[in-house]
Design a protein around this motif. Structure first.
Motif, PDB file in Angstrom:
ATOM      1  N   ARG A  30       0.861  -1.184   0.000  1.00 29.08           N
ATOM      2  CA  ARG A  30       0.000   0.000   0.000  1.00 29.08           C
ATOM      3  C   ARG A  30       0.897   1.235   0.000  1.00 29.08           C
ATOM      4  O   ARG A  30       2.058   1.173   0.382  1.00 29.08           O
ATOM      5  N   ARG A  31       0.343   2.316  -0.416  1.00 29.03           N
ATOM      6  CA  ARG A  31       1.061   3.601  -0.418  1.00 29.03           C
ATOM      7  C   ARG A  31       0.570   4.433   0.765  1.00 29.03           C
ATOM      8  O   ARG A  31      -0.628   4.557   0.969  1.00 29.03           O
ATOM      9  N   GLU A  32       1.517   4.973   1.511  1.00 27.01           N
ATOM     10  CA  GLU A  32       1.173   5.829   2.637  1.00 27.01           C
ATOM     11  C   GLU A  32       1.878   7.161   2.464  1.00 27.01           C
ATOM     12  O   GLU A  32       3.048   7.197   2.077  1.00 27.01           O
TER      13      GLU A  32
ATOM     14  N   VAL B 295       5.573   9.241  -1.102  1.00 28.05           N
ATOM     15  CA  VAL B 295       4.791   8.215  -0.414  1.00 28.05           C
ATOM     16  C   VAL B 295       5.735   7.104   0.012  1.00 28.05           C
ATOM     17  O   VAL B 295       6.789   6.900  -0.593  1.00 28.05           O
TER      18      VAL B 295
ATOM     19  N   THR C  83       1.895  -5.203   2.443  1.00 25.38           N
ATOM     20  CA  THR C  83       0.677  -5.625   3.141  1.00 25.38           C
ATOM     21  C   THR C  83       0.841  -7.054   3.668  1.00 25.38           C
ATOM     22  O   THR C  83       1.832  -7.726   3.368  1.00 25.38           O
TER      23      THR C  83
END
Length: 153
Positions: free
Chosen positions: A81-83, A92, A97
């Motif tokens: 996932r990109r945060e 990012v 995951t």
């Protein structure tokens, strides 16, 4: 080194490179991956907090746009996932995951199986010599090429 030895070495290295890449592609296809994606995902999984695209690209030895394209192809698997990065809204972090972490043992198993298939049947001493010779060749060749050539492995 005479011409005959040079030709044998060139043929052997070229053939090994092509065959290894093709065999690796088949093994990884069973996991839904392409060569190079395994390395990206594995490296990301080693960092619990994830990495920025720039950090990942630097670690692998590729340009950030190349890493971005590779990640875009990987994204459909739901393996990361990109945060957002709090200190830089342009960046990012890529975080693996649970599904991505679940895939890591399969990647490592594919690598192990491929190594065994490639080197199976040779003694531990022959394997150690082969690895040492290949590592020495890699070091000499590294000085002749752009590091981005190494990005896929």
């Amino acid at each position: 080194m005479d011409a005959s030895d040079s030709m044998r070495i060139n043929r052997a290295l070229n053939k090994t490179s092509k065959l290894y890449r093709a065999a690796k592609a088949r093994k990884l296809a069973e996991l839904g991956l392409h060569p190079g994606q395994d390395v990206l995902l594995w490296l990301l999984a080693q960092q619990p907090e994830g990495m920025t695209v720039s950090e990942l690209a630097a670690r692998v030895g590729i340009e950030p746009p190349t890493a971005t394209r590779s990640l875009a192809r990987l994204e459909s698997g739901g393996w990361f996932r990109r945060e957002p990065v709090a200190t830089d809204r342009r960046q990012v972090r890529i975080v693996v995951t649970a599904a991505g972490h679940k895939l890591i043992p399969s990647i490592e198993r594919a690598w192990s199986e491929l190594a065994e298939q490639a080197m199976g049947g040779v003694s531990a001493q022959q394997r150690d010599i082969t690895i040492a010779v290949l590592e020495q060749a890699n070091e000499r060749l590294r000085g002749l090429v752009d590091e981005s050539v190494l990005a896929e492995e």
